[in-house]
Design an enzyme around this catalytic site. Structure first.
Site, PDB file in Angstrom:
ATOM      1  N   HIS A 293       0.849  -1.183   0.000  1.00 38.27           N
ATOM      2  CA  HIS A 293       0.000   0.000   0.000  1.00 38.27           C
ATOM      3  C   HIS A 293       0.893   1.244   0.000  1.00 38.27           C
ATOM      4  O   HIS A 293       1.943   1.276   0.652  1.00 38.27           O
ATOM      5  CB  HIS A 293      -0.934   0.007   1.222  1.00 38.27           C
ATOM      6  CG  HIS A 293      -2.133  -0.896   1.036  1.00 38.27           C
ATOM      7  ND1 HIS A 293      -2.855  -1.388   2.099  1.00 38.27           N
ATOM      8  CD2 HIS A 293      -2.728  -1.373  -0.091  1.00 38.27           C
ATOM      9  CE1 HIS A 293      -3.854  -2.148   1.627  1.00 38.27           C
ATOM     10  NE2 HIS A 293      -3.787  -2.149   0.308  1.00 38.27           N
TER      11      HIS A 293
ATOM     12  N   ASP B  77       0.965   4.115   1.380  1.00 37.95           N
ATOM     13  CA  ASP B  77       1.389   4.826   2.593  1.00 37.95           C
ATOM     14  C   ASP B  77       2.517   4.097   3.329  1.00 37.95           C
ATOM     15  O   ASP B  77       3.054   4.620   4.309  1.00 37.95           O
ATOM     16  CB  ASP B  77       0.200   5.103   3.531  1.00 37.95           C
ATOM     17  CG  ASP B  77      -0.535   3.855   3.977  1.00 37.95           C
ATOM     18  OD1 ASP B  77      -0.708   2.926   3.157  1.00 37.95           O
ATOM     19  OD2 ASP B  77      -0.957   3.791   5.154  1.00 37.95           O
TER      20      ASP B  77
HETATM   21 ZN   LIG Z   1      -1.371   1.667   6.243  1.00 39.08          ZN
END
Ligand SMILES: [Zn+2]
Length: 304
Positions: free
Chosen positions: A64, A66
């Protein structure tokens, strides 16, 4: 030897003015490994006074953005610095081809540096980082995409040698003393054998930490965190939003505290806060279950 944890990003999903995207440095004696590399991690590392050249490995939990988007920039900076020694990048299956696509498009700029990809499969296991004192192992967590948590440890150390007692026993200064300190019996020039018992204290356990995000509460997080000095566990939401947390593959602070209590982790460090929560409020919830809770803040180092 001790470990210092430096949170470089403690926000979930997107950065805020006070919290960057997920990243945490695990440091000993200037050398460090980076757990996750969200956007902004390398700038935060510079602010924390960490030397990029002393970075041994990047341990990515999942792909992901982030947790990953800072990695291309970091690799480019290491390339520009002219780094020669290889950098280990550990992560779930697919991280190698993702980086290869970026390299093929000319986005990485790693120069002569070898990026040594260690993709994790199945139940995970030992992550070998050549030339590093960090001992690392991985285990799969439970999130919406393949995700691995990590345990990072320093090697155990020999016990403290009581030099006066060793002198009294007739052990000469030099290599024999070193052997004794390593826990071995030594034979003196006059033929006497001197065992280490009573002269050398017990072995000292190396500091340990575990990094478990992103995940719903799962047994693997407790296994990675078994007996560690600090468990860094995600706490995306407060308990009132437990259903939302699970739906999105996350945990609440209270659940993280239950994992830490089950694992008998000495300290629980909460991180990966949704921009909609207060870290301090989540820490209060967690304290009802575990006595030693730290709500991570960007660049606020934690000594363990
Ligand atoms: Zn996360």
């Amino acid at each position: 030897m001790r470990l210092k944890l430096v949170p470089l990003g403690t926000s979930a999903g997107r950065p805020t003015l006070l919290r960057g995207a997920s990243a945490l440095a695990v440091v000993t004696d200037g050398a460090w490994v980076l757990c996750d590399c969200g956007e902004g991690a390398q700038v935060a590392a510079l602010r924390a006074g960490l030397s990029l050249s002393r970075l041994d490995a990047v341990l990515v939990t999942h792909l992901h953005g982030d947790h990953f988007n800072g990695l291309p920039g970091l690799l480019g900076s290491l390339g520009l610095e002219g780094r020669q020694r290889p950098l280990v990048v550990c992560g779930p299956q697919g991280i190698g081809s993702l980086l290869q696509h970026l390299a093929d498009a000319g986005s990485l700029g790693t120069g002569d540096m070898e990026v040594r990809i260690l993709e994790q499969h199945g139940t995970g296991g030992e992550v070998r980082i050549e030339g590093s004192q960090f001992l690392v192992e991985s285990r799969p967590l439970v999130h919406r995409v393949p995700t691995y948590g990590y345990r990072v440890a320093l090697p155990d150390r020999a016990g403290t040698l009581d030099v006066e007692k060793a002198d009294a026993a007739g052990v000469p200064r030099g290599p024999l003393l070193a052997e004794l300190k390593a826990g071995k019996a030594v034979t003196l020039p006059d033929g006497r054998v001197v065992p280490p018992d009573g002269l050398v204290g017990p072995r000292q356990r190396g500091a340990t930490m575990a990094y478990t995000l992103d995940t719903v509460p799962c047994p693997a997080a407790a296994e990675l965190g078994r007996g560690v000095d600090a468990l860094v566990h995600e706490a995306t939401y407060e308990d009132a939003r437990a259903a939302l947390a699970h739906e999105r593959g996350h945990s609440t602070a209270l659940e993280a505290a239950r994992i830490a209590a089950e694992a008998e982790a000495a300290t629980l460090v909460l991180t990966h806060f949704s921009p909609s929560v207060s870290g301090d409020a989540l820490a209060e919830e967690a304290r009802t279950v575990h006595p030693r809770i730290v709500a991570a803040q960007d660049l606020a180092a934690i000594e363990i």
